[in-house]
Write an enzyme that holds these catalytic residues in place. Structure first.
Site, PDB file in Angstrom:
ATOM      1  N   ASP A  64      42.469  47.924  39.302  1.00  0.00           N
ATOM      2  CA  ASP A  64      42.954  46.609  39.742  1.00  0.00           C
ATOM      3  C   ASP A  64      41.758  45.938  40.404  1.00  0.00           C
ATOM      4  OD1 ASP A  64      43.932  44.396  41.047  1.00  0.00           O
ATOM      5  OD2 ASP A  64      45.687  45.416  41.890  1.00  0.00           O
ATOM      6  N   TYR A 174      43.393  28.031  39.458  1.00  0.00           N
ATOM      7  CA  TYR A 174      42.591  28.570  38.352  1.00  0.00           C
ATOM      8  C   TYR A 174      41.242  27.860  38.278  1.00  0.00           C
ATOM      9  CZ  TYR A 174      41.447  30.223  33.625  1.00  0.00           C
ATOM     10  OH  TYR A 174      40.832  30.804  32.543  1.00  0.00           O
ATOM     11  N   THR A 209      44.079  34.173  22.557  1.00  0.00           N
ATOM     12  CA  THR A 209      44.347  35.475  23.186  1.00  0.00           C
ATOM     13  C   THR A 209      45.756  35.412  23.768  1.00  0.00           C
ATOM     14  OG1 THR A 209      43.709  34.893  25.432  1.00  0.00           O
ATOM     15  CG2 THR A 209      41.908  35.541  23.946  1.00  0.00           C
TER      16      THR A 209
HETATM   17  P1  NAP Z   1      44.221  38.440  28.380  1.00  0.00           P
HETATM   18  O1  NAP Z   1      44.310  38.795  26.939  1.00  0.00           O
HETATM   19  O2  NAP Z   1      45.455  38.254  29.159  1.00  0.00           O
HETATM   20  O3  NAP Z   1      43.274  39.519  29.072  1.00  0.00           O
HETATM   21  C1  NAP Z   1      43.144  39.620  30.448  1.00  0.00           C
HETATM   22  C2  NAP Z   1      43.147  41.074  30.811  1.00  0.00           C
HETATM   23  O4  NAP Z   1      42.862  41.164  32.217  1.00  0.00           O
HETATM   24  C3  NAP Z   1      44.512  41.763  30.587  1.00  0.00           C
HETATM   25  O5  NAP Z   1      44.354  42.995  29.924  1.00  0.00           O
HETATM   26  C4  NAP Z   1      45.016  41.965  31.999  1.00  0.00           C
HETATM   27  O6  NAP Z   1      45.797  43.130  32.184  1.00  0.00           O
HETATM   28  C5  NAP Z   1      43.733  42.131  32.763  1.00  0.00           C
HETATM   29  N1  NAP Z   1      43.916  41.929  34.194  1.00  0.00           N
HETATM   30  C6  NAP Z   1      44.621  40.959  34.814  1.00  0.00           C
HETATM   31  N2  NAP Z   1      44.576  41.130  36.140  1.00  0.00           N
HETATM   32  C7  NAP Z   1      43.829  42.233  36.356  1.00  0.00           C
HETATM   33  C8  NAP Z   1      43.415  42.928  37.517  1.00  0.00           C
HETATM   34  N3  NAP Z   1      43.774  42.527  38.751  1.00  0.00           N
HETATM   35  N4  NAP Z   1      42.654  44.039  37.375  1.00  0.00           N
HETATM   36  C9  NAP Z   1      42.291  44.467  36.143  1.00  0.00           C
HETATM   37  N5  NAP Z   1      42.653  43.856  35.005  1.00  0.00           N
HETATM   38  C10 NAP Z   1      43.423  42.753  35.115  1.00  0.00           C
HETATM   39  O7  NAP Z   1      43.408  37.066  28.541  1.00  0.00           O
HETATM   40  P2  NAP Z   1      41.984  36.601  27.989  1.00  0.00           P
HETATM   41  O8  NAP Z   1      42.183  35.267  27.409  1.00  0.00           O
HETATM   42  O9  NAP Z   1      41.330  37.660  27.207  1.00  0.00           O
HETATM   43  O10 NAP Z   1      41.238  36.392  29.378  1.00  0.00           O
HETATM   44  C11 NAP Z   1      40.017  37.054  29.712  1.00  0.00           C
HETATM   45  C12 NAP Z   1      39.235  36.158  30.669  1.00  0.00           C
HETATM   46  O11 NAP Z   1      38.867  34.967  29.969  1.00  0.00           O
HETATM   47  C13 NAP Z   1      40.032  35.705  31.883  1.00  0.00           C
HETATM   48  O12 NAP Z   1      39.196  35.746  33.015  1.00  0.00           O
HETATM   49  C14 NAP Z   1      40.398  34.282  31.548  1.00  0.00           C
HETATM   50  O13 NAP Z   1      40.591  33.500  32.707  1.00  0.00           O
HETATM   51  C15 NAP Z   1      39.184  33.847  30.764  1.00  0.00           C
HETATM   52  N6  NAP Z   1      39.391  32.687  29.901  1.00  0.00           N
HETATM   53  C16 NAP Z   1      40.296  32.735  28.885  1.00  0.00           C
HETATM   54  C17 NAP Z   1      40.456  31.599  28.091  1.00  0.00           C
HETATM   55  C18 NAP Z   1      41.423  31.557  26.944  1.00  0.00           C
HETATM   56  O14 NAP Z   1      41.633  30.479  26.377  1.00  0.00           O
HETATM   57  N7  NAP Z   1      42.005  32.655  26.546  1.00  0.00           N
HETATM   58  C19 NAP Z   1      39.717  30.444  28.349  1.00  0.00           C
HETATM   59  C20 NAP Z   1      38.811  30.443  29.389  1.00  0.00           C
HETATM   60  C21 NAP Z   1      38.652  31.580  30.163  1.00  0.00           C
HETATM   61  P3  NAP Z   1      47.424  43.076  32.099  1.00  0.00           P
HETATM   62  O15 NAP Z   1      47.712  42.840  30.671  1.00  0.00           O
HETATM   63  O16 NAP Z   1      47.869  44.427  32.562  1.00  0.00           O
HETATM   64  O17 NAP Z   1      47.869  41.977  32.995  1.00  0.00           O
END
Ligand code: NAP
Length: 269
Positions: A64, A174, A209
């Site tokens: 975490d 955010y 995602t």
């Molecule tokens: P995602 O598929 O939801 O992946 C995020 C991962 O982080 C999940 O496996 C989640 O685990 C894990 N997580 C959340 N809280 C956590 C914690 N406290 N400790 C450890 N792991 C934790 O989303 P993603 O789109 O790949 O996001 C990855 C990063 O990219 C994030 O920082 C997000 O803000 C950034 N981002 C995404 C986008 C987009 O459009 N997708 C755009 C800009 C930036 P759980 O499943 O168990 O919650």
């Protein structure tokens, strides 16, 4: 043929899903061993299985990232298991306080009005900061300490967001957390440059995602975003993984304190 990050050791938080998982698989293709850190053990182990299937070593460390002890334990486990850490991708993050990855609760959640700052409970704000900003800081710090102690060069890559520069109504927490990650990246970069540890950030646009599942289920909204994106599509996790690979590799050896925005031109201005 040697990969672009052959035999390097990468720690990837958020490695169970989305962008983090894509980085794990892409890095393994280019010769890296991968420590997968996430809350979600089941999906984390799926990433580990995919990395090992490609012939590289991998392990899962339940983490975490909003807990300092977990971040330190992750760094310790990575060094104990693999000898040192060359690369960190800090991708663990949440889009809002009630976000549950993979459950269609992406972006600001179901109730946009409740998400506005006028109505947002302080504890929601604090939750987003704890994971997205303090969590990244504690992960960076734990890994940077080991990189410096090892005397080896390192590359730290923080996943920020286009929201670090573009204000999104309903997502004050955010946006501020991601703007904080951008500044954290710059300050840490200056502090650790003398140890040949580089620190850069990526500011993705809208990527396919679990985090954007809710948005993509709303066809009208998804179409509006695609139509406003000069390259005419949403991003894919591989778009971000390739950007991270560049920053992880020696091809970016003169980059530090920078942020790159792979967003199809959406937030160019
Ligand atoms: P995602 O598929 O939801 O992946 C995020 C991962 O982080 C999940 O496996 C989640 O685990 C894990 N997580 C959340 N809280 C956590 C914690 N406290 N400790 C450890 N792991 C934790 O989303 P993603 O789109 O790949 O996001 C990855 C990063 O990219 C994030 O920082 C997000 O803000 C950034 N981002 C995404 C986008 C987009 O459009 N997708 C755009 C800009 C930036 P759980 O499943 O168990 O919650």
């Amino acid at each position: 043929m040697a990969g672009r990050i052959q035999d390097r050791v990468a720690v990837i938080t958020g490695g169970a899903s989305g962008i983090g998982r894509a980085c794990a698989l892409r890095f393994a293709e280019e010769g890296a061993d991968v420590v997968v850190a996430d809350l979600d053990e089941t999906r984390g182990l799926e990433t580990v299985a995919a990395v090992t299937a490609s012939g590289r070593r991998s392990t899962f460390v339940r983490t975490d990232t909003s807990r300092e002890a977990d971040c330190e334990a992750l760094a310790e486990a990575a060094v104990a298991g693999f000898g040192h850490v060359d690369i960190l991708v800090a991708a663990a993050g949440i889009s809002h306080a009630l976000y549950v990855s993979g459950q269609g609760t992406g972006e600001v959640g179901a109730d946009r009005e409740a998400a506005m700052l006028l109505n947002k409970p302080t504890e929601y704000w604090e939750k987003v900061m704890a994971v997205n900003l303090t969590g990244v800081m504690m992960t960076d710090r734990a890994i940077a300490r080991r990189m410096v102690a090892s005397g080896r060069p390192g590359s730290i890559i923080n996943i920020a967001s286009g929201a670090a520069k573009i204000p999104l109504p309903g997502a004050a927490d955010y946006c501020v957390s991601k703007a904080g990650v951008w500044m954290l990246t710059k300050v840490l970069a200056l502090e650790v440059a003398r140890f040949q540890v580089r620190v850069n950030a990526i500011g993705p646009g809208f990527i396919e995602t679990p985090m954007t599942e809710g948005m993509r289920a709303d066809e009208e909204r998804a179409r509006a975003i695609v139509n406003s994106t000069p390259l005419g599509r949403l991003g894919l996790p591989i778009d971000i993984a390739n950007t991270a690979l560049f920053l992880a590799s020696d091809e970016s050896s003169f980059f530090t304190g920078e942020i790159i925005f792979p967003d199809g031109g959406l937030f160019t201005g």
